[in-house]
Motif scaffolding. Structure first.
Motif, PDB file in Angstrom:
ATOM      1  N   UNK A   1      25.594  40.278  22.865  1.00 40.62           N
ATOM      2  CA  UNK A   1      26.824  40.192  23.509  1.00 40.62           C
ATOM      3  C   UNK A   1      26.702  41.331  24.612  1.00 40.62           C
ATOM      4  N   UNK A   2      27.316  41.260  25.791  1.00 43.33           N
ATOM      5  CA  UNK A   2      27.421  42.223  26.567  1.00 43.33           C
ATOM      6  C   UNK A   2      28.867  42.809  26.820  1.00 43.33           C
ATOM      7  N   UNK A   3      29.152  43.956  27.138  1.00 44.57           N
ATOM      8  CA  UNK A   3      30.574  44.622  27.114  1.00 44.57           C
ATOM      9  C   UNK A   3      30.736  45.064  28.437  1.00 44.57           C
ATOM     10  N   UNK A   4      32.093  45.215  29.131  1.00 48.74           N
ATOM     11  CA  UNK A   4      32.033  45.466  30.517  1.00 48.74           C
ATOM     12  C   UNK A   4      33.450  46.008  30.555  1.00 48.74           C
ATOM     13  N   UNK A   5      33.455  47.213  31.332  1.00 50.84           N
ATOM     14  CA  UNK A   5      34.906  47.898  31.441  1.00 50.84           C
ATOM     15  C   UNK A   5      35.514  47.053  32.376  1.00 50.84           C
ATOM     16  N   UNK A   6      36.852  46.694  32.223  1.00 48.88           N
ATOM     17  CA  UNK A   6      37.415  45.834  33.068  1.00 48.88           C
ATOM     18  C   UNK A   6      38.290  46.659  34.303  1.00 48.88           C
ATOM     19  N   UNK A   7      38.276  46.199  35.584  1.00 49.01           N
ATOM     20  CA  UNK A   7      38.931  46.643  36.639  1.00 49.01           C
ATOM     21  C   UNK A   7      39.965  45.419  37.076  1.00 49.01           C
ATOM     22  N   UNK A   8      40.709  45.909  37.778  1.00 47.20           N
ATOM     23  CA  UNK A   8      42.029  44.845  38.307  1.00 47.20           C
ATOM     24  C   UNK A   8      41.441  43.585  38.872  1.00 47.20           C
ATOM     25  N   UNK A   9      40.232  43.568  39.250  1.00 48.06           N
ATOM     26  CA  UNK A   9      39.476  42.182  39.791  1.00 48.06           C
ATOM     27  C   UNK A   9      39.328  41.336  38.394  1.00 48.06           C
TER      28      UNK A   9
END
Length: 91
Positions: A1-9
Motif C-alpha cells: 500500500x502507498x500513501x499520498x498527501x492529498x492536494x486540491x487536484x
C-alpha cells in the motif's frame, strides 16, 4: 500500500472514495455529510483538514483526514474506505 498527501487536484478522487464509502449510509438515513460533496466543498475541506489517500496497486482505496490540535494531539475528521475494500483491514 502507498500513501499520498492529498492536494486540491485530488478532489475528484476523494469525492469518489467518500461516495463509495458512505453511499449505504446515505441510502439508510437519507443524509450523510460526507456523501455527495461538490468539488468546491472538497477543495475547501482539503485546506481545512489535511488528507492522506491510501492506494493499492495504483487504485485509490481509502482516505483519512485529520487536524493537529496541539503538538502530538490530532483530531480525526474522517476515515473512509471504498465499499469493495471494507472489511479487509484497511481502516
Amino acid at each position: 500500500m502507498v500513501y499520498k498527501y492529498a492536494d486540491t487536484s485530488d478532489a475528484d478522487v476523494l469525492i469518489e472514495i467518500y461516495n463509495s464509502a458512505f453511499h449505504d449510509d446515505f441510502i439508510r438515513y437519507g443524509e450523510c455529510p460526507a456523501y455527495g460533496r461538490s468539488r468546491e466543498d472538497m477543495e475547501r475541506s482539503i485546506q481545512d483538514f489535511p488528507k492522506i489517500i491510501a492506494y493499492e496497486q495504483d487504485k485509490a482505496i481509502g482516505v483519512i483526514s485529520y487536524k493537529q490540535e496541539a503538538p502530538g494531539k490530532y483530531y480525526i475528521g474522517c476515515l473512509a474506505v471504498i465499499k469493495d475494500m471494507q472489511g479487509c483491514g484497511i481502516g
